[in-house]
Design a protein around this motif. Structure first.
Motif, PDB file in Angstrom:
ATOM      1  N   MET A 103      31.310 -22.929  -4.474  1.00 17.34           N
ATOM      2  CA  MET A 103      30.290 -23.545  -4.617  1.00 17.34           C
ATOM      3  C   MET A 103      29.786 -24.075  -3.484  1.00 17.34           C
ATOM      4  N   GLU A 104      28.534 -24.198  -3.210  1.00 14.99           N
ATOM      5  CA  GLU A 104      27.922 -24.826  -1.894  1.00 14.99           C
ATOM      6  C   GLU A 104      28.609 -26.031  -1.706  1.00 14.99           C
ATOM      7  N   GLY A 105      28.813 -26.159  -0.415  1.00 14.54           N
ATOM      8  CA  GLY A 105      29.463 -27.587   0.056  1.00 14.54           C
ATOM      9  C   GLY A 105      31.005 -27.920  -0.225  1.00 14.54           C
ATOM     10  N   ASP A 106      31.755 -26.615  -0.914  1.00 19.77           N
ATOM     11  CA  ASP A 106      33.092 -26.816  -0.926  1.00 19.77           C
ATOM     12  C   ASP A 106      33.702 -26.312   0.419  1.00 19.77           C
ATOM     13  N   ALA A 107      35.082 -26.585   0.665  1.00 24.32           N
ATOM     14  CA  ALA A 107      35.651 -26.233   1.781  1.00 24.32           C
ATOM     15  C   ALA A 107      36.244 -24.743   1.506  1.00 24.32           C
ATOM     16  N   VAL A 108      36.097 -23.673   2.469  1.00 29.62           N
ATOM     17  CA  VAL A 108      36.739 -22.269   2.044  1.00 29.62           C
ATOM     18  C   VAL A 108      37.727 -21.942   3.136  1.00 29.62           C
ATOM     19  N   THR A 109      38.790 -21.467   3.062  1.00 27.71           N
ATOM     20  CA  THR A 109      39.663 -21.060   3.973  1.00 27.71           C
ATOM     21  C   THR A 109      39.939 -19.435   3.918  1.00 27.71           C
ATOM     22  N   LEU A 110      39.760 -19.063   4.885  1.00 26.67           N
ATOM     23  CA  LEU A 110      39.926 -17.407   4.938  1.00 26.67           C
ATOM     24  C   LEU A 110      41.275 -17.301   5.685  1.00 26.67           C
ATOM     25  N   SER A 111      41.984 -16.449   5.320  1.00 24.44           N
ATOM     26  CA  SER A 111      43.420 -16.153   5.998  1.00 24.44           C
ATOM     27  C   SER A 111      43.634 -14.881   6.324  1.00 24.44           C
ATOM     28  N   CYS A 112      44.151 -14.616   7.481  1.00 27.91           N
ATOM     29  CA  CYS A 112      44.590 -13.144   7.759  1.00 27.91           C
ATOM     30  C   CYS A 112      45.860 -12.886   7.784  1.00 27.91           C
ATOM     31  N   THR A 113      46.345 -12.123   7.006  1.00 32.68           N
ATOM     32  CA  THR A 113      47.979 -11.743   6.627  1.00 32.68           C
ATOM     33  C   THR A 113      48.402 -10.543   7.222  1.00 32.68           C
ATOM     34  N   SER A 142      38.318 -16.954  17.132  1.00 25.07           N
ATOM     35  CA  SER A 142      39.704 -16.410  17.141  1.00 25.07           C
ATOM     36  C   SER A 142      40.700 -17.563  16.594  1.00 25.07           C
ATOM     37  N   SER A 143      41.859 -17.428  15.788  1.00 24.42           N
ATOM     38  CA  SER A 143      42.624 -18.632  15.539  1.00 24.42           C
ATOM     39  C   SER A 143      43.927 -18.378  15.633  1.00 24.42           C
ATOM     40  N   SER A 144      44.763 -19.099  16.288  1.00 27.58           N
ATOM     41  CA  SER A 144      46.077 -18.895  16.624  1.00 27.58           C
ATOM     42  C   SER A 144      47.091 -19.199  15.220  1.00 27.58           C
ATOM     43  N   THR A 145      46.469 -19.702  14.255  1.00 20.44           N
ATOM     44  CA  THR A 145      47.127 -19.799  13.008  1.00 20.44           C
ATOM     45  C   THR A 145      46.917 -18.664  11.901  1.00 20.44           C
ATOM     46  N   GLY A 146      45.883 -17.953  12.312  1.00 22.27           N
ATOM     47  CA  GLY A 146      45.522 -16.753  11.440  1.00 22.27           C
ATOM     48  C   GLY A 146      44.465 -17.363  10.121  1.00 22.27           C
ATOM     49  N   ASN A 147      44.041 -18.516  10.196  1.00 17.52           N
ATOM     50  CA  ASN A 147      43.081 -18.938   9.208  1.00 17.52           C
ATOM     51  C   ASN A 147      41.882 -19.469   9.906  1.00 17.52           C
ATOM     52  N   MET A 148      40.947 -19.549   8.984  1.00 15.06           N
ATOM     53  CA  MET A 148      39.556 -19.888   9.534  1.00 15.06           C
ATOM     54  C   MET A 148      38.935 -20.698   8.176  1.00 15.06           C
ATOM     55  N   THR A 149      38.597 -21.769   8.582  1.00 20.14           N
ATOM     56  CA  THR A 149      37.904 -22.904   7.564  1.00 20.14           C
ATOM     57  C   THR A 149      36.746 -23.169   7.588  1.00 20.14           C
ATOM     58  N   ILE A 150      35.845 -23.032   6.611  1.00 18.77           N
ATOM     59  CA  ILE A 150      34.323 -23.336   6.464  1.00 18.77           C
ATOM     60  C   ILE A 150      34.458 -24.662   5.820  1.00 18.77           C
ATOM     61  N   HIS A 151      34.373 -25.834   6.524  1.00 18.36           N
ATOM     62  CA  HIS A 151      34.592 -27.008   5.828  1.00 18.36           C
ATOM     63  C   HIS A 151      33.494 -27.488   4.694  1.00 18.36           C
ATOM     64  N   VAL A 210      30.662 -25.088   2.931  1.00 19.28           N
ATOM     65  CA  VAL A 210      30.098 -23.583   2.939  1.00 19.28           C
ATOM     66  C   VAL A 210      28.606 -23.808   2.292  1.00 19.28           C
ATOM     67  N   ALA A 211      27.767 -23.128   2.920  1.00 17.45           N
ATOM     68  CA  ALA A 211      26.225 -23.044   2.622  1.00 17.45           C
ATOM     69  C   ALA A 211      26.119 -21.520   2.415  1.00 17.45           C
ATOM     70  N   THR A 212      24.801 -21.361   1.910  1.00 18.89           N
ATOM     71  CA  THR A 212      24.241 -19.842   1.602  1.00 18.89           C
ATOM     72  C   THR A 212      24.421 -19.040   2.744  1.00 18.89           C
ATOM     73  N   SER A 213      23.934 -19.825   3.714  1.00 15.09           N
ATOM     74  CA  SER A 213      23.863 -18.790   4.926  1.00 15.09           C
ATOM     75  C   SER A 213      25.412 -18.132   5.452  1.00 15.09           C
ATOM     76  N   ASP A 214      26.448 -18.998   4.710  1.00 15.16           N
ATOM     77  CA  ASP A 214      27.843 -18.311   5.064  1.00 15.16           C
ATOM     78  C   ASP A 214      28.181 -17.154   4.157  1.00 15.16           C
ATOM     79  N   GLU A 215      27.214 -16.683   3.219  1.00 17.75           N
ATOM     80  CA  GLU A 215      27.618 -15.252   2.517  1.00 17.75           C
ATOM     81  C   GLU A 215      27.447 -14.155   3.432  1.00 17.75           C
ATOM     82  N   GLY A 216      28.170 -13.471   3.121  1.00 10.67           N
ATOM     83  CA  GLY A 216      28.125 -12.074   4.065  1.00 10.67           C
ATOM     84  C   GLY A 216      29.920 -11.443   3.844  1.00 10.67           C
ATOM     85  N   LEU A 217      29.667 -10.411   4.707  1.00 11.78           N
ATOM     86  CA  LEU A 217      30.946  -9.552   4.618  1.00 11.78           C
ATOM     87  C   LEU A 217      31.957 -10.168   5.965  1.00 11.78           C
ATOM     88  N   TYR A 218      33.215 -10.534   5.371  1.00 11.80           N
ATOM     89  CA  TYR A 218      33.946 -10.900   6.390  1.00 11.80           C
ATOM     90  C   TYR A 218      35.283  -9.891   6.637  1.00 11.80           C
TER      91      TYR A 218
END
Length: 262
Positions: free
Chosen positions: A124-134, A156-165, A167-175
């Motif tokens: 949902m728009e406005g939610d926080a989303v975390t992407l994690s590299c494993t 770059s992230s030293s924890t392997g995580n990237m958080t979009i605090h 999220v908006a429709t402009s954040d849609e895409g291929l990650y």
């Protein structure tokens, strides 16, 4: 007779189509992510507002098929793939008995060491989303990873995580993500669903529902279906009355004959 059969068929069709409308179908999965390592496990469940449903998928190697025919274990409305293989990569969705379909989920299974843990279902728009590299080859929490969107480096992230605090429709895409020395993940599409601006923040208590009103077509159906039973009951009653009257007349005559003989 033909007209009666026609109207009876119409009533049956009207009942079936009326009960098949306004059905909503949903798909849920555990764990809820779009990428998996080979040999991992995933469960997908179907929820439908009315009637039954089944889980279906489309893969490159096997085409379109339903659970559990050779690839899943079905328990109620949940289909579990206990051991994922690369050939299980594909589209998964739920389908109701009437053909309504849920949101489609794309599952990617890889034999490579790196995956991107991202939501498989829309957020949902406005939610926080975390992407994690494993990285399957290490259990260290200090995992430096580079993140990309639509092929363009983000951060770059030293924890392997990237958080979009928020999220908006402009954040849609291929990650995707990349770990130095281990390789990169496959691409995953992030879908953002816009919240309904007309929805109230605090919904008021619903009014008492109005008394249900029967439609004209349904009323006609009830009359058509019920009329034969009513006519049959009346006819049987008349037949019984006539037979009973005839029986009483015969008994009176028999009684008169006996009296004359005596």
């Amino acid at each position: 007779m033909k007209i009666g059969v026609f109207y009876l068929g119409f009533c049956v069709l009207h009942t079936l189509t009326s009960s098949a409308t306004n059905k909503e179908v949903f798909i849920q999965m555990t764990p809820s992510r779009s990428q998996f390592f080979q040999y991992e496990r995933v469960s997908l469940s179907c929820e439908v507002s009315a009637g039954g449903s089944r889980l279906r998928r489309n893969t490159t190697t096997r085409g379109t098929e339903s659970c559990p025919y050779g690839w899943g274990a079905l328990n109620g409305s949940t289909c579990t793939i206990t051991t994922l293989y690369v050939s299980d990569t594909g589209l998964y969705w739920c389908e109701s008995e009437s053909g309504d379909q849920s949101q489609t989920v794309h599952i990617t299974v890889t034999a490579d060491p790196v995956i991107l843990d991202s939501p498989a279902l829309p957020v949902m728009e406005g939610d926080a989303v975390t992407l994690s590299c494993t990285n399957r080859k290490t259990s260290s929490s200090n995992l430096t990873a580079d993140f990309y969107k639509d092929g363009v480096f983000i951060r770059s992230s030293s924890t392997g995580n990237m958080t979009i605090h928020s999220v908006a429709t402009s954040d849609e895409g291929l990650y995707k993500c990349n770990v130095s020395g281990a390789g990169g993940s496959a691409d995953s599409w992030l879908t953002v669903r816009v919240s309904d601006p007309a929805a109230p923040d605090a919904p008021e208590a619903p009014d008492a529902p109005d008394a249900p009103v029967m439609s004209v077509s349904r009323l006609v159906c009830h009359v058509i279906v019920g009329t034969p039973y009513l006519l049959s009951t009346i006819i049987l009653g008349l037949i019984y009355r006539d037979r009973r009257a005839a029986q009483l007349v015969a008994e009176d005559r028999r009684h008169d004959v006996i009296m004359e003989v005596e």
